[in-house]
Design a protein around this motif. Structure first.
Motif, PDB file in Angstrom:
ATOM      1  N   PRO B  46      -7.333  38.951  30.412  1.00  0.00           N
ATOM      2  CA  PRO B  46      -6.846  38.129  29.290  1.00  0.00           C
ATOM      3  C   PRO B  46      -6.392  39.014  28.123  1.00  0.00           C
ATOM      4  CG  PRO B  46      -9.214  37.800  29.678  1.00  0.00           C
ATOM      5  CD  PRO B  46      -8.770  38.818  30.651  1.00  0.00           C
ATOM      6  N   LEU B  47      -5.282  38.615  27.509  1.00  0.00           N
ATOM      7  CA  LEU B  47      -4.756  39.391  26.385  1.00  0.00           C
ATOM      8  C   LEU B  47      -5.675  39.278  25.164  1.00  0.00           C
ATOM      9  CD1 LEU B  47      -2.281  41.111  25.476  1.00  0.00           C
ATOM     10  CD2 LEU B  47      -1.208  38.983  24.735  1.00  0.00           C
ATOM     11  N   SER B  48      -6.506  38.240  25.182  1.00  0.00           N
ATOM     12  CA  SER B  48      -7.353  37.987  24.012  1.00  0.00           C
ATOM     13  C   SER B  48      -8.648  38.811  24.002  1.00  0.00           C
ATOM     14  CB  SER B  48      -7.694  36.499  23.957  1.00  0.00           C
ATOM     15  OG  SER B  48      -8.212  36.096  25.207  1.00  0.00           O
ATOM     16  N   GLU B  49      -8.941  39.516  25.107  1.00  0.00           N
ATOM     17  CA  GLU B  49     -10.187  40.297  25.139  1.00  0.00           C
ATOM     18  C   GLU B  49      -9.890  41.789  25.021  1.00  0.00           C
ATOM     19  OE1 GLU B  49     -12.483  39.392  28.644  1.00  0.00           O
ATOM     20  OE2 GLU B  49     -12.334  37.238  28.250  1.00  0.00           O
ATOM     21  N   ASN B  50     -10.482  42.410  24.024  1.00  0.00           N
ATOM     22  CA  ASN B  50     -10.251  43.849  23.847  1.00  0.00           C
ATOM     23  C   ASN B  50     -10.901  44.645  24.974  1.00  0.00           C
ATOM     24  OD1 ASN B  50      -9.114  43.026  21.504  1.00  0.00           O
ATOM     25  ND2 ASN B  50     -10.586  44.022  20.148  1.00  0.00           N
ATOM     26  N   ARG B  51     -10.197  45.616  25.489  1.00  0.00           N
ATOM     27  CA  ARG B  51     -10.780  46.505  26.504  1.00  0.00           C
ATOM     28  C   ARG B  51      -9.903  47.731  26.716  1.00  0.00           C
ATOM     29  NH1 ARG B  51     -11.910  43.394  31.435  1.00  0.00           N
ATOM     30  NH2 ARG B  51     -11.506  41.528  30.226  1.00  0.00           N
ATOM     31  N   GLU B  52     -10.525  48.753  27.327  1.00  0.00           N
ATOM     32  CA  GLU B  52      -9.801  49.982  27.638  1.00  0.00           C
ATOM     33  C   GLU B  52      -9.832  50.175  29.140  1.00  0.00           C
ATOM     34  OE1 GLU B  52     -10.046  53.415  24.329  1.00  0.00           O
ATOM     35  OE2 GLU B  52     -11.076  53.876  26.192  1.00  0.00           O
ATOM     36  N   LEU B  53      -8.704  50.532  29.732  1.00  0.00           N
ATOM     37  CA  LEU B  53      -8.648  50.701  31.185  1.00  0.00           C
ATOM     38  C   LEU B  53      -8.133  52.090  31.535  1.00  0.00           C
ATOM     39  CD1 LEU B  53      -6.955  47.294  31.430  1.00  0.00           C
ATOM     40  CD2 LEU B  53      -9.034  47.745  32.710  1.00  0.00           C
ATOM     41  N   LYS B  54      -8.965  52.840  32.236  1.00  0.00           N
ATOM     42  CA  LYS B  54      -8.521  54.168  32.691  1.00  0.00           C
ATOM     43  C   LYS B  54      -7.971  53.999  34.094  1.00  0.00           C
ATOM     44  CE  LYS B  54     -11.679  57.064  30.052  1.00  0.00           C
ATOM     45  NZ  LYS B  54     -12.888  56.373  29.592  1.00  0.00           N
TER      46      LYS B  54
END
Lengths: 335, 116
Positions: B46-54
């Motif tokens: 979801p675009l509304s949840e902040n997260r980082e993806l490696k």
């Protein structure tokens, strides 16, 4: 009760595409990312056919694929090209003539000096540019049957500024032959649409804001049209604080300094739109708008200048929606 | 036209609107970020949840961040870093050609494609 069946049919029609279905396919080709969205009966089959067509055209037009006729032509000065490549060459040369050389398909040897094709960017010396540039003479190219001769040592052709527009035209043809009436073809930001959206409304195509990725200069409501943008903001490199973008001015061999940030062409013919987006970028605002006033019965233009001015020609003024203050350019301004 | 015709027209319009609303809402539920590498979908978020993806693949490395309703490529080990330069988006897509990585914002948007 007799009335119920036609009424139900009407409901189904008004609901739009729900009885048929929509399929979207994405893939990499022509050094970019492409998406084809189709609504109709068996849309997946139509998308697969379109994808196969792209792969074939990619091989025919590529200047760096060793199997392509264009590669052999540039290497040997003479080669037999695929019929599509022969047709595209003649369209490219025609655009060269009508734009008075602002669009030039024979600049590859100069573009290579700047390192744009392989991304090994460098600023070439004036002498290097001069010696490559003097061989750029598209007038010398001859075509007989499908055999093309460059007739000038050191000249190389490439279809980078026109191939995606041509490909989108051919894809729309392919989809039409499959009986499709609603489709959107997005070839790495070169957009073409067939008909309207599945729900019957117009397609909405946004034009990217060169100053801020993810924001937009305007949105256009279109059907059966192409929207193609050229700008220096997508591919460039910096050296000693100076920005060098990938659109070369064919007259100088240097990146075009036209005080434009982007040029968007809207029209029925994608090939023409693609070539003109580059040519009008090179021309700069005044020349570009004059070219439109004199030739633009089948296309419209959206210009964004380096100082943030947005200019749209009168044919798009009623299909455009923008948060920017923009000026509508009329043909009568140039009489 | 008699009363029954009006009722019939009313029913048709109502059903059409309901049908339209149903198909418009189907599969929506806010904007999502779809990340794919080549033909493979890496994940949808979801675009509304902040997260980082490696994202590490054979082709290379990209660090994608979703933050405050926008998504961007924070870092990458590709040659031209064009994906990083493309900045933040909340619609459309970011493409890293050398790694065949595509970050695409899908769902409810005001437009169907971006010309660039």
């Amino acid at each position: 009760m007799k009335r119920i069946i036609p009424l139900l049919l009407l409901v189904i029609i008004l609901c739009g595409c729900s009885v048929t279905s929509t399929y979207s396919g994405s893939f990499f080709a022509m050094d970019t990312y492409m998406t084809i969205t189709v609504c109709g009966n068996n849309p997946e089959k139509a998308v697969k056919k379109a994808e196969a067509r792209v792969k074939k055209l990619d091989e025919a037009f590529s200047a760096h694929n060793k199997k392509s006729g264009v590669y052999k032509l540039n290497k040997n000065g003479s080669a037999e090209l695929e019929p599509d490549a022969v047709e595209l060459l003649s369209l490219a040369l025609n655009n060269y003539r009508i734009t008075d050389g602002a669009f030039n398909p024979a600049m590859l040897s100069v573009t290579e000096l700047w390192g744009f094709p392989d991304k090994n960017y460098k600023v070439p010396s004036e002498n290097e540019i001069k010696s490559a540039h003097k061989n750029v003479k598209p007038e010398k190219i001859t075509v007989k049957n499908n055999t093309v001769k460059l007739n000038n040592k050191g000249m190389k052709i490439d279809f980078g500024a026109i191939a995606k527009g041509y490909t989108s035209d051919k894809l729309i043809d392919t989809l039409k032959k499959e009986g499709i009436k609603s489709a959107l073809v997005n070839l790495g930001g070169n957009v073409a649409v067939l008909g309207g959206k599945p729900d019957g409304s117009d397609w909405a195509v946004a034009v990217e804001n060169p100053d801020k990725k993810g924001s937009y200069l305007a949105t256009l409501k279109i059907r059966d049209k192409s929207v193609i943008t050229s700008g220096g903001y997508e591919r460039y490199f910096k050296k000693n604080g100076k920005v060098y973008h990938h659109i070369l001015n064919p007259k100088t061999g240097h990146p075009a300094e036209s005080s434009l940030k982007s040029v968007t062409i809207v029209g029925k013919n994608g090939t023409y739109c693609d070539a003109l987006s580059t040519a009008l970028f090179v021309m700069g605002k005044e020349k570009a708008l004059r070219f439109w006033a004199e030739n633009g019965l089948d296309f419209d233009v959206i210009l964004y200048t380096e100082n943030g001015g947005l200019f749209v020609t009168e044919g798009v003024s009623d299909i455009i929606n923008s948060d920017f203050d923009y000026k509508v350019v009329k043909r009568s301004d140039y009489e | 036209m008699n009363k029954r015709d009006f009722i019939a027209i009313g029913v048709v319009v109502l059903l059409s609107v309901l049908g339209f609303v149903f198909f418009a809402l189907k599969g929506s539920g806010g904007q999502t970020v779809k990340i794919s590498v080549g033909a493979r979908v890496y994940g949808t978020y979801p675009l509304s949840e902040n997260r980082e993806l490696k994202i590490k693949t054979d082709a290379g490395y990209n660090l994608v961040e979703i933050k405050n309703g926008r998504v961007f490529v924070k870092d990458a080990d590709c040659k031209d870093k064009s994906c990083v330069k493309q900045g933040e988006i909340s619609g459309g897509s970011i493409v890293c050609l050398p790694h065949k990585l595509v970050v695409e914002v899908t769902g409810e948007g005001d437009f169907d494609a971006v010309a660039r």
